[in-house]
Write a protein that holds these residues in place. Structure first.
Motif, PDB file in Angstrom:
ATOM      1  N   THR A 287       0.829  -1.205   0.000  1.00 43.14           N
ATOM      2  CA  THR A 287       0.000   0.000   0.000  1.00 43.14           C
ATOM      3  C   THR A 287       0.864   1.256   0.000  1.00 43.14           C
ATOM      4  O   THR A 287       0.582   2.224  -0.720  1.00 43.14           O
ATOM      5  CB  THR A 287      -0.936   0.013   1.215  1.00 43.14           C
ATOM      6  OG1 THR A 287      -1.773  -1.144   1.191  1.00 43.14           O
ATOM      7  CG2 THR A 287      -1.807   1.268   1.224  1.00 43.14           C
ATOM      8  N   LYS A 288       1.913   1.252   0.823  1.00 46.90           N
ATOM      9  CA  LYS A 288       2.816   2.409   0.853  1.00 46.90           C
ATOM     10  C   LYS A 288       3.407   2.673  -0.527  1.00 46.90           C
ATOM     11  O   LYS A 288       3.523   3.833  -0.956  1.00 46.90           O
ATOM     12  CB  LYS A 288       3.947   2.169   1.855  1.00 46.90           C
ATOM     13  CG  LYS A 288       3.539   2.210   3.308  1.00 46.90           C
ATOM     14  CD  LYS A 288       4.769   1.990   4.200  1.00 46.90           C
ATOM     15  CE  LYS A 288       4.415   1.939   5.665  1.00 46.90           C
ATOM     16  NZ  LYS A 288       5.609   1.684   6.501  1.00 46.90           N
ATOM     17  N   LEU A 289       3.790   1.611  -1.218  1.00 48.16           N
ATOM     18  CA  LEU A 289       4.391   1.758  -2.544  1.00 48.16           C
ATOM     19  C   LEU A 289       3.412   2.411  -3.512  1.00 48.16           C
ATOM     20  O   LEU A 289       3.757   3.383  -4.209  1.00 48.16           O
ATOM     21  CB  LEU A 289       4.813   0.381  -3.061  1.00 48.16           C
ATOM     22  CG  LEU A 289       5.487   0.329  -4.429  1.00 48.16           C
ATOM     23  CD1 LEU A 289       6.818   1.066  -4.412  1.00 48.16           C
ATOM     24  CD2 LEU A 289       5.698  -1.131  -4.855  1.00 48.16           C
ATOM     25  N   GLU A 290       2.180   1.918  -3.555  1.00 47.97           N
ATOM     26  CA  GLU A 290       1.171   2.488  -4.448  1.00 47.97           C
ATOM     27  C   GLU A 290       0.854   3.923  -4.059  1.00 47.97           C
ATOM     28  O   GLU A 290       0.756   4.820  -4.921  1.00 47.97           O
ATOM     29  CB  GLU A 290      -0.103   1.639  -4.424  1.00 47.97           C
ATOM     30  CG  GLU A 290      -1.185   2.165  -5.348  1.00 47.97           C
ATOM     31  CD  GLU A 290      -2.445   1.319  -5.366  1.00 47.97           C
ATOM     32  OE1 GLU A 290      -3.430   1.747  -6.003  1.00 47.97           O
ATOM     33  OE2 GLU A 290      -2.453   0.226  -4.755  1.00 47.97           O
ATOM     34  N   ALA A 291       0.704   4.166  -2.758  1.00 51.64           N
ATOM     35  CA  ALA A 291       0.345   5.513  -2.299  1.00 51.64           C
ATOM     36  C   ALA A 291       1.433   6.528  -2.616  1.00 51.64           C
ATOM     37  O   ALA A 291       1.141   7.654  -3.045  1.00 51.64           O
ATOM     38  CB  ALA A 291       0.056   5.501  -0.796  1.00 51.64           C
ATOM     39  N   ARG A 292       2.690   6.156  -2.420  1.00 53.47           N
ATOM     40  CA  ARG A 292       3.786   7.080  -2.743  1.00 53.47           C
ATOM     41  C   ARG A 292       3.776   7.434  -4.232  1.00 53.47           C
ATOM     42  O   ARG A 292       3.980   8.607  -4.600  1.00 53.47           O
ATOM     43  CB  ARG A 292       5.128   6.458  -2.366  1.00 53.47           C
ATOM     44  CG  ARG A 292       5.458   6.503  -0.897  1.00 53.47           C
ATOM     45  CD  ARG A 292       5.763   7.916  -0.408  1.00 53.47           C
ATOM     46  NE  ARG A 292       6.341   7.913   0.927  1.00 53.47           N
ATOM     47  CZ  ARG A 292       6.669   9.001   1.591  1.00 53.47           C
ATOM     48  NH1 ARG A 292       6.463  10.199   1.073  1.00 53.47           N
ATOM     49  NH2 ARG A 292       7.192   8.928   2.802  1.00 53.47           N
ATOM     50  N   TYR A 293       3.551   6.454  -5.070  1.00 54.39           N
ATOM     51  CA  TYR A 293       3.489   6.737  -6.514  1.00 54.39           C
ATOM     52  C   TYR A 293       2.325   7.666  -6.838  1.00 54.39           C
ATOM     53  O   TYR A 293       2.479   8.634  -7.607  1.00 54.39           O
ATOM     54  CB  TYR A 293       3.371   5.432  -7.294  1.00 54.39           C
ATOM     55  CG  TYR A 293       3.176   5.644  -8.771  1.00 54.39           C
ATOM     56  CD1 TYR A 293       4.210   6.122  -9.571  1.00 54.39           C
ATOM     57  CD2 TYR A 293       1.948   5.388  -9.373  1.00 54.39           C
ATOM     58  CE1 TYR A 293       4.028   6.328 -10.938  1.00 54.39           C
ATOM     59  CE2 TYR A 293       1.750   5.599 -10.727  1.00 54.39           C
ATOM     60  CZ  TYR A 293       2.794   6.069 -11.508  1.00 54.39           C
ATOM     61  OH  TYR A 293       2.601   6.277 -12.857  1.00 54.39           O
ATOM     62  N   LEU A 294       1.162   7.406  -6.242  1.00 58.20           N
ATOM     63  CA  LEU A 294      -0.006   8.253  -6.496  1.00 58.20           C
ATOM     64  C   LEU A 294       0.208   9.666  -5.976  1.00 58.20           C
ATOM     65  O   LEU A 294      -0.194  10.642  -6.624  1.00 58.20           O
ATOM     66  CB  LEU A 294      -1.246   7.632  -5.841  1.00 58.20           C
ATOM     67  CG  LEU A 294      -1.708   6.286  -6.402  1.00 58.20           C
ATOM     68  CD1 LEU A 294      -2.819   5.709  -5.532  1.00 58.20           C
ATOM     69  CD2 LEU A 294      -2.182   6.431  -7.843  1.00 58.20           C
ATOM     70  N   LEU A 295       0.841   9.797  -4.824  1.00 58.79           N
ATOM     71  CA  LEU A 295       1.111  11.132  -4.278  1.00 58.79           C
ATOM     72  C   LEU A 295       2.097  11.899  -5.161  1.00 58.79           C
ATOM     73  O   LEU A 295       1.978  13.125  -5.315  1.00 58.79           O
ATOM     74  CB  LEU A 295       1.650  11.019  -2.848  1.00 58.79           C
ATOM     75  CG  LEU A 295       0.622  10.583  -1.796  1.00 58.79           C
ATOM     76  CD1 LEU A 295       1.307  10.266  -0.470  1.00 58.79           C
ATOM     77  CD2 LEU A 295      -0.448  11.662  -1.602  1.00 58.79           C
ATOM     78  N   TRP A 296       3.043  11.189  -5.750  1.00 62.46           N
ATOM     79  CA  TRP A 296       3.932  11.867  -6.710  1.00 62.46           C
ATOM     80  C   TRP A 296       3.129  12.368  -7.910  1.00 62.46           C
ATOM     81  O   TRP A 296       3.319  13.510  -8.367  1.00 62.46           O
ATOM     82  CB  TRP A 296       5.033  10.920  -7.190  1.00 62.46           C
ATOM     83  CG  TRP A 296       5.770  11.505  -8.360  1.00 62.46           C
ATOM     84  CD1 TRP A 296       6.640  12.548  -8.352  1.00 62.46           C
ATOM     85  CD2 TRP A 296       5.634  11.107  -9.733  1.00 62.46           C
ATOM     86  NE1 TRP A 296       7.063  12.837  -9.632  1.00 62.46           N
ATOM     87  CE2 TRP A 296       6.469  11.962 -10.503  1.00 62.46           C
ATOM     88  CE3 TRP A 296       4.901  10.115 -10.392  1.00 62.46           C
ATOM     89  CZ2 TRP A 296       6.581  11.836 -11.883  1.00 62.46           C
ATOM     90  CZ3 TRP A 296       5.017   9.995 -11.772  1.00 62.46           C
ATOM     91  CH2 TRP A 296       5.848  10.862 -12.493  1.00 62.46           C
ATOM     92  N   ARG A 297       2.210  11.549  -8.401  1.00 68.51           N
ATOM     93  CA  ARG A 297       1.405  11.965  -9.552  1.00 68.51           C
ATOM     94  C   ARG A 297       0.537  13.169  -9.231  1.00 68.51           C
ATOM     95  O   ARG A 297       0.316  14.030 -10.085  1.00 68.51           O
ATOM     96  CB  ARG A 297       0.529  10.811 -10.031  1.00 68.51           C
ATOM     97  CG  ARG A 297       1.289   9.700 -10.760  1.00 68.51           C
ATOM     98  CD  ARG A 297       0.339   8.663 -11.320  1.00 68.51           C
ATOM     99  NE  ARG A 297      -0.621   9.257 -12.238  1.00 68.51           N
ATOM    100  CZ  ARG A 297      -1.739   8.650 -12.646  1.00 68.51           C
ATOM    101  NH1 ARG A 297      -2.044   7.440 -12.190  1.00 68.51           N
ATOM    102  NH2 ARG A 297      -2.558   9.255 -13.482  1.00 68.51           N
ATOM    103  N   THR A 298       0.025  13.251  -7.993  1.00 69.72           N
ATOM    104  CA  THR A 298      -0.864  14.360  -7.652  1.00 69.72           C
ATOM    105  C   THR A 298      -0.113  15.633  -7.299  1.00 69.72           C
ATOM    106  O   THR A 298      -0.630  16.738  -7.485  1.00 69.72           O
ATOM    107  CB  THR A 298      -1.785  13.991  -6.464  1.00 69.72           C
ATOM    108  OG1 THR A 298      -0.979  13.647  -5.342  1.00 69.72           O
ATOM    109  CG2 THR A 298      -2.689  12.837  -6.819  1.00 69.72           C
TER     110      THR A 298
END
Length: 326
Positions: free
Chosen positions: A267-278
């Motif tokens: 989850t941390k991995l996916e969330a970090r990627y999404l936060l970079w995109r946003t």
């Protein structure tokens, strides 16, 4: 009582109840009671993000099970350790423990635990990007769930098969399977599963260019997850909502900061990627790289060279890193 409180998301109260049970079992010298209480404490501590303490409790329950010759208890403890190592992104350790759990379940002829261990092993293989092998395990878990009339496990198997469909690029099949999983969870009242299913359906619909439908699922996920205090679904629903038109980036960042320590590694991995995109903040992509490298280091040796390229999210992170030259 502790298990009821845990299911309701009242983790601190559940922990207190299990601690009392452990104290009573210790006082009267009831080793099997100690085993059960230690295992239950490990589960609650994992939910609270206290992973080192959780591991110690599961290891204690495993030691007691072996001491008193309780093979079923040994299998349960091995499965709990597998789940914990999966949460920590230590996929080689998770796989090894699930394989031992599965062997004991089959030795004892326990169909329900056979299905659970088979599904957990398949989930780990999917995280490694070994989708063909994972599909075989989830098909087997689904067959067992249907044979014993276990609607909840049937839903879990459908969800896991949906993850494989998504990983191999078949979004239509992924949507169908995730919808079947959601229906099963609704049928048995498994609200944490419903929240997770709504997150994934939202993600898939957003990928198919259907933002309004995606938002509906993600908002349902957020409401359920907040009610149940399911940290992973709270954070992922917020991050995916932030990517939609007029998304609330500040809210996504706030819930990330609040819940980060309780999140599973994946989850941390996916969330970090999404936060970079946003946010376009490179620190999130740097952290995603660190999390990915942790997965590589703790993968089975035969998977360490390929895990970066087999899994779509891992490929996206690598492509982003190459584009901005981090």
């Amino acid at each position: 009582l502790g298990n009821v409180l845990n299911a309701e998301g009242r983790y601190n109260e559940a922990l207190t109840a299990h601690e009392e049970n452990l104290s009573i079992a210790t006082t009267i010298g009831y080793r099997r009671g100690q085993l059960i209480a230690a295992a239950n404490m490990g589960i609650v501590l994992g939910s609270l993000g206290r992973f080192d303490e959780a591991r110690a409790r599961h290891e204690a329950s495993l030691a007691i099970a072996r001491e008193i010759g309780d093979r079923r208890g040994e299998g349960v403890a091995l499965g709990n350790l597998g789940l914990l190592y999966g949460y920590l992104g230590r996929l080689a350790d998770a796989k090894a423990h699930y394989e031992q759990d599965l062997a004991i379940a089959r030795e004892l002829g326990e169909r329900r635990r056979d299905g659970a261990a088979t599904g957990n092993l398949g989930m780990t293989l999917a995280h490694l990007g070994r989708y063909d092998a994972a599909r075989g395990h989830h098909d087997a878990a689904l067959a067992i769930a249907r044979a014993i009339g276990d609607r909840l496990s049937e839903g879990i198997a459908h969800g896991n098969l949906g993850a494989i469909a998504e990983g191999t690029g078949d979004l239509e099949q992924a949507l169908r399977l995730r919808a079947e999983a959601l229906s099963s969870f609704e049928g048995v009242g498994y609200r944490a599963g419903e929240a997770a299913a709504h997150v994934v359906l939202g993600r898939l619909l957003a990928a198919k260019g259907k933002p309004d439908e995606a938002r509906r699922h993600l908002e349902l996920a957020r409401a359920m997850a907040e009610d149940l205090e399911v940290a992973d679904a709270i954070v992922l629903s917020a991050c995916h909502l932030a990517l939609l038109p007029e998304g609330d980036v500040s809210h996504a960042l706030a819930v990330w900061e609040e819940h980060e320590m309780r999140l599973e590694h994946i989850t941390k991995l996916e969330a970090r990627y999404l936060l970079w995109r946003t946010t376009s903040d490179p620190q999130h992509l740097r952290k995603a790289r660190e999390l990915l490298e942790h997965l590589v280091r703790h993968a089975p040796p035969e998977d360490q060279g390929e895990i970066r390229v087999r899994v779509p999210l891992h490929r996206l992170i690598r492509e982003a890193l190459s584009l901005i030259h981090i």
